[in-house]
Scaffold this active site. Sequence first.
Site, mmCIF file in Angstrom:
data_model
loop_
_atom_site.group_PDB
_atom_site.id
_atom_site.type_symbol
_atom_site.label_atom_id
_atom_site.label_comp_id
_atom_site.label_asym_id
_atom_site.label_seq_id
_atom_site.Cartn_x
_atom_site.Cartn_y
_atom_site.Cartn_z
ATOM 1 N N ASP A 1 72.862 17.846 27.453
ATOM 2 C CA ASP A 1 71.940 17.845 26.323
ATOM 3 C C ASP A 1 72.752 17.557 25.058
ATOM 4 O O ASP A 1 73.973 17.731 25.045
ATOM 5 C CB ASP A 1 71.260 19.210 26.236
ATOM 6 C CG ASP A 1 70.437 19.365 24.972
ATOM 7 O OD1 ASP A 1 69.600 18.491 24.712
ATOM 8 O OD2 ASP A 1 70.667 20.345 24.246
ATOM 9 N N CYS B 1 83.247 44.673 61.689
ATOM 10 C CA CYS B 1 82.544 45.848 61.147
ATOM 11 C C CYS B 1 81.416 45.403 60.222
ATOM 12 O O CYS B 1 80.315 45.971 60.240
ATOM 13 C CB CYS B 1 83.517 46.737 60.377
ATOM 14 S SG CYS B 1 84.827 47.475 61.358
ATOM 15 N N ASP C 1 65.696 22.951 27.852
ATOM 16 C CA ASP C 1 66.617 22.539 28.919
ATOM 17 C C ASP C 1 66.411 23.342 30.199
ATOM 18 O O ASP C 1 66.977 22.997 31.243
ATOM 19 C CB ASP C 1 68.071 22.728 28.470
ATOM 20 C CG ASP C 1 68.428 21.862 27.272
ATOM 21 O OD1 ASP C 1 67.985 20.698 27.243
ATOM 22 O OD2 ASP C 1 69.138 22.345 26.376
ATOM 23 N N ASP D 1 71.392 24.251 26.444
ATOM 24 C CA ASP D 1 71.403 25.542 25.746
ATOM 25 C C ASP D 1 70.033 26.011 25.304
ATOM 26 O O ASP D 1 69.872 27.160 24.894
ATOM 27 C CB ASP D 1 72.301 25.447 24.504
ATOM 28 C CG ASP D 1 71.643 24.653 23.386
ATOM 29 O OD1 ASP D 1 71.066 23.585 23.679
ATOM 30 O OD2 ASP D 1 71.701 25.105 22.231
ATOM 31 N N CYS E 1 87.117 45.652 59.269
ATOM 32 C CA CYS E 1 87.314 44.249 59.644
ATOM 33 C C CYS E 1 85.990 43.513 59.499
ATOM 34 O O CYS E 1 84.944 44.118 59.247
ATOM 35 C CB CYS E 1 87.858 44.116 61.066
ATOM 36 S SG CYS E 1 86.667 44.566 62.336
#
Length: 747
Positions: A432, A16, A633, A629, A13
Amino acid sequence: MTHLTFKVQGMRCAACANVVETALRSLPGVMDCEINFAAAQATVAYDPQRVTWSDLQGAIAKAGYHAKRLPEEGLVTDTAAEEFAYRAELRRLKRRLLFAGGATLLLLLGNLPMMTGWYLPWIPAWLHHPWVQLLLTAPIQFWSGESFYEGAWRALRYRTATMDTLVALGTSVAFFYSLFVTLFPRTFHAHTPEVYYEVSAVVITLILLGRFLESRAKRETAAAIRKLLALQPKTARVIRNGEAVEVPLIEVQGGDRLLVRPGEKIPVDGEIVAGASTVDESMVTGESLPVEKREGDEVIGGTLNQTGSLQMRATRVGQQTFLAHMIRLVQQAQASKAPIQKLADRITAWFVPTVLAIALLTGLLWLTVGGNPTLALLTTIGVLIIACPCALGLATPTSIMVATGKAAEYGILIKEARSLQLAHRVQTVVLDKTGTLTQGHPSVTDFYTESDPITLLHLAASVEWHSEHPLAAAVVEYAQAQGVSPQPVRDFVATIGQGVQGMVDEQWVRLGTPAFLEAHGIDITPWQPQAQTFAAQGKTVVWMAVNAEVRGLMAIADTLKPEAPTVIATLKRMGREVILLTGDHAVTAAAIARQVGIDQYVAHVRPDQKAAIIADLQRQGKCVAMVGDGINDAPALAQADVGIALGTGTDVAIASSDITLISGHLQGIVTALQLSRATLQNIRQNLFLAFIYNVAGIPIAAGILYPLSGWLLNPMLAGAAMAFSSFSVVMNALRLRYFRPQLTALS
């Protein structure tokens, strides 16, 4: 500081999980710790100079649980063992559940006449005898329910309480009260008092049933990892001494030459050295269409070779493969905690002690005020049984596990749960241009001429084939697409920044800027209007002259990705502000923005300025996502609230981002935002389901309705409600498996 993720076995649970987290944080060298109850994993940040793996393992063992390291070599080395352990545990649980179910059914049959008030002659009277009920209940209590006592004892040793504490305490009260009454029937009354063996038996059976169903359902939340693991073939064909030898995948080394036949999976990442084929990469990138591959192209391990036979050179093997990296990211995301989970964690930490206090007060209240020991007993047991912290602990991580797995199916890697939760709040999406909105390389978009275009392409491609300029490559690629091949060239000369020239078929062919042609005495005036039209569209114009006369204009641009306009339209329909950032000049930026439907753009932006623009938007109170990419960036991706990198970009950009779109397809932006929204809705539904059981159930179980209506929640019903609360949360989380992104353009 070192980060380590490992399995924690024995947690039943959310309480725990809190015990394990407390145990680990108590170690002096542990800086941070996160426990994922649904994934049964712990992620620990620690100082290896002060804490060792043995220390971590020892702390968890002292708390009553077992730590197991994840495999570090290979991808599937431990899958069979984990599957075997899971099935063995499920069989053990099933055996105890079936026994408890059968014995409980007999107990209920024996008590049916008393519970209904009906005389049922087909039920033997001895089934209702207390000693018979004792004999049926004792194995349920101490064999089928053994795990509850084990868990409660572990918690007691660590001076805490868990769900096992509640169940063990509640059922023990019912059982030992009934046992006392059975042994000493006239202690309280002149007549034989009632026993409540069936209460204990039914509660244990129902909770075991809920745990069994929950275990099977939770397994489905980890289906994404198993699917990814299944992508990896177990063997590979290595070419040795001119022959293809089948070897276990773990023996493949970097630089090995491999043979992949049609219909086989590509074993590791590599580069094609011979052959051509189409490869189905949908299972890794989410791209539905097969990709053509030929010599020199890269291939990804786990993808499917379809049509031709390939020979490849292994470049990344074992844990270095893209598939291994993908699996690690999904595991990392599934093991991380979303900020919304902190609320549930804080509540769970105080939940069990609070329930114990409420149960004690309830029993004392009905005993002192009502003077009814039976009512006090039933309400105390009801409160203990209905209060289940499991549902609270499962509400967030199960949704996160299913959602990150679903994202992986669409070729989207989410690094941590925080990003998944935050993405739906994004107000501004900054993109971009080069490589993000566009293909990332120049292509010929227009060829304007008043002569035979094929003849001119022969001449142009022949000269440009000798140039290394990117624009020259675009011209050659365009010519080859038209079926044109280069011809021999004499006297080739390249003038840097101006153009190229050479003799083809005894004709001087020149390609370059208008100044380059004018320097050779060529009149460009009649062609300038068309050149200006191309330039206004943000395209670079390559002038072409044959001998001393202009014969054509080639417009070259970094072409848009075909899905870009639809994605931008969908983002705007979703209410997101879209901004274009580019280092290109304003004319090109304006042209691209106009083509895709972006209203705001900023041109001439340096990499450091991109991050500054993101920061300025954040100071305005906006939640910003940056999509890029390239290396340039990376600062902006790191600065943004949610950084989204294209998998086709650089490693630096991917490392700086929170979300990676493996295929580079822009639809992944929309999918990520929509999946984030669906996940947060699902988590809120789960939290509601978890809270409503307890908020409504505990007062009713305590007997709040009894003075008004005489109605009391039977502990058996409380057990059923508790058992199915966790199951309902897991099943609701699994609905995310049917998520489908909506990508629609503006009407």
